[in-house]
Write an enzyme that holds these catalytic residues in place. Sequence first.
Site, PDB file in Angstrom:
ATOM      1  N   GLY A 116       2.420  13.247  -1.256  1.00 15.63           N
ATOM      2  CA  GLY A 116       2.892  12.852  -2.593  1.00 15.63           C
ATOM      3  C   GLY A 116       4.230  13.502  -2.894  1.00 15.63           C
ATOM      4  O   GLY A 116       5.197  13.322  -2.153  1.00 15.63           O
ATOM      5  N   GLY A 169      -4.894   7.212 -11.320  1.00 16.71           N
ATOM      6  CA  GLY A 169      -3.918   6.618 -10.392  1.00 16.71           C
ATOM      7  C   GLY A 169      -3.753   7.401  -9.103  1.00 16.71           C
ATOM      8  O   GLY A 169      -2.750   7.253  -8.405  1.00 16.71           O
ATOM      9  N   GLU A 172      -6.394   5.233  -3.689  1.00 17.85           N
ATOM     10  CA  GLU A 172      -5.857   3.975  -3.158  1.00 17.85           C
ATOM     11  C   GLU A 172      -6.552   2.813  -3.873  1.00 17.85           C
ATOM     12  O   GLU A 172      -7.617   2.998  -4.473  1.00 17.85           O
ATOM     13  CB  GLU A 172      -6.147   3.876  -1.655  1.00 17.85           C
ATOM     14  N   ASP A 183      -7.428   8.231   4.823  1.00 16.39           N
ATOM     15  CA  ASP A 183      -6.092   8.456   4.259  1.00 16.39           C
ATOM     16  C   ASP A 183      -5.524   9.788   4.773  1.00 16.39           C
ATOM     17  O   ASP A 183      -4.369   9.858   5.201  1.00 16.39           O
ATOM     18  CB  ASP A 183      -6.185   8.460   2.724  1.00 16.39           C
ATOM     19  N   LYS A 187      -2.306  10.676   7.389  1.00 15.95           N
ATOM     20  CA  LYS A 187      -1.257  11.655   7.067  1.00 15.95           C
ATOM     21  C   LYS A 187      -1.090  12.676   8.183  1.00 15.95           C
ATOM     22  O   LYS A 187       0.031  13.099   8.469  1.00 15.95           O
ATOM     23  CB  LYS A 187      -1.581  12.336   5.731  1.00 15.95           C
TER      24      LYS A 187
HETATM   25  N1  HSE Z   1      -4.628   8.173  -2.384  1.00 13.63           N
HETATM   26  C1  HSE Z   1      -3.685   9.144  -1.956  1.00 13.63           C
HETATM   27  C2  HSE Z   1      -4.207  10.543  -2.269  1.00 13.63           C
HETATM   28  C3  HSE Z   1      -2.367   8.901  -2.633  1.00 13.63           C
HETATM   29  O1  HSE Z   1      -5.122  10.635  -3.086  1.00 13.63           O
HETATM   30  O2  HSE Z   1      -3.719  11.519  -1.717  1.00 13.63           O
HETATM   31  C4  HSE Z   1      -1.235   9.755  -2.139  1.00 13.63           C
HETATM   32  O3  HSE Z   1      -1.005   9.560  -0.766  1.00 13.63           O
END
Ligand code: HSE
Length: 382
Positions: A116, A169, A172, A183, A187
């Site tokens: 982020g 927010g 995903e 996710d 990364k």
């Molecule tokens: N869904 C992802 C998270 C968004 O919660 O980290 C940021 O990459």
Amino acid sequence: MKVAVLGFGTVGYGVYEMLKNAEGLTPGPVLVRPGKADEAFKVDSIEAIAADDSVDAVAEVMGGVEPAFSYACAVLKAGKHFVTSNKALVAAKGPELAALAKEKGVAFLFSAACGGGVPFLHNMSLAVQSDTIELVGGILNGTTNYMLDAMQRRGLTYADALADAQKLGYAEADPTADVTGLDALRKIMLACAVAFGRMPVEGLNNEGIDSFTAEDAEYLKKKGLTCRLIVSGVPVGENSLSAFVEPVLFEKTAPECSVLDNFNMARYHGKCSGDIVLMGQGAGRWPTASAVLRDLSDIISGRRYMMDPDVKCVCADNSAVLRKYCVRLPKEAKLSLPAEKEEVVGDNKYVYTAEVPVSAMHAEAEKIRKDGAKLFFAAIGQ
Ligand code: HSE
């Protein structure tokens, strides 16, 4: 530099608004779904952006591999710089996009896809120019950190914690990728590609938090342990690496316990720099948009890539990494791993294993689940 934006959701809106006030950057057209171009700055075809000579760079914040990949190829071929927050795209197609960007002499940057607002990939891609990175890892998913924190500190149920993370927010569009660890896995693939010039594409292990219950939270609280979802990537030999995602239990004094809400704690170890730890908001509109804008400003300063266009795709090997685990499973179920102790709580038992290979723990969990039993496991943090 005029920037077109692909996508106008949570992050897209943030990027568009930030472009209005950013030094050296101006907002260009915004790509929306067919039939949704109801304002002058919106367009609904990628061709309009690829053919627009006034657009210098494109920021993609739609998510998903397709059509994002086709759109990325179209704008790179048209000679435009390409920046993305899309982990799924970079994990699946990063090496191809890096090669295409190199061929066209334009930039391909994806800082916002990992961490982020935390400048993790950004800092690491500068560090690799002069130092050797020996480890990457940490907390890289904001949704699951938010959920684990809410369940353990505030006593929320899993369902309520997830609903809150979605409302805020962080999650995903389909939160399955967050809660299953996928996710975070994407990364760590990106972080390994940037840090080691090797992207693990097979052999990875990932366990998310979708088996974690309010009862687990209560049990661990009594033990003084805090659960966090942790990623890890370490080079092995000349051509491989270990790369995995799993819940880890920490004693109160560990820094991971103070990572609250949607925060991330990204970590790398440089041979010369030693441990570098970066903390900040790992998800959400403005933090993620700020990372997209950081990449765009970097392009103005001459930056062109963060993933080596010659990055190697490799198979991960987690069989030499040894860890002790705490495993919760039905009291009648059998765990075929060496155990040091176990404790029965209601209909379940918590088994504490001896040191076992990471790959063996993940394989055992898969086998037990295939046999129909519910199980949660977490490594014991050191
Ligand atoms: N869904 C992802 C998270 C968004 O919660 O980290 C940021 O990459």
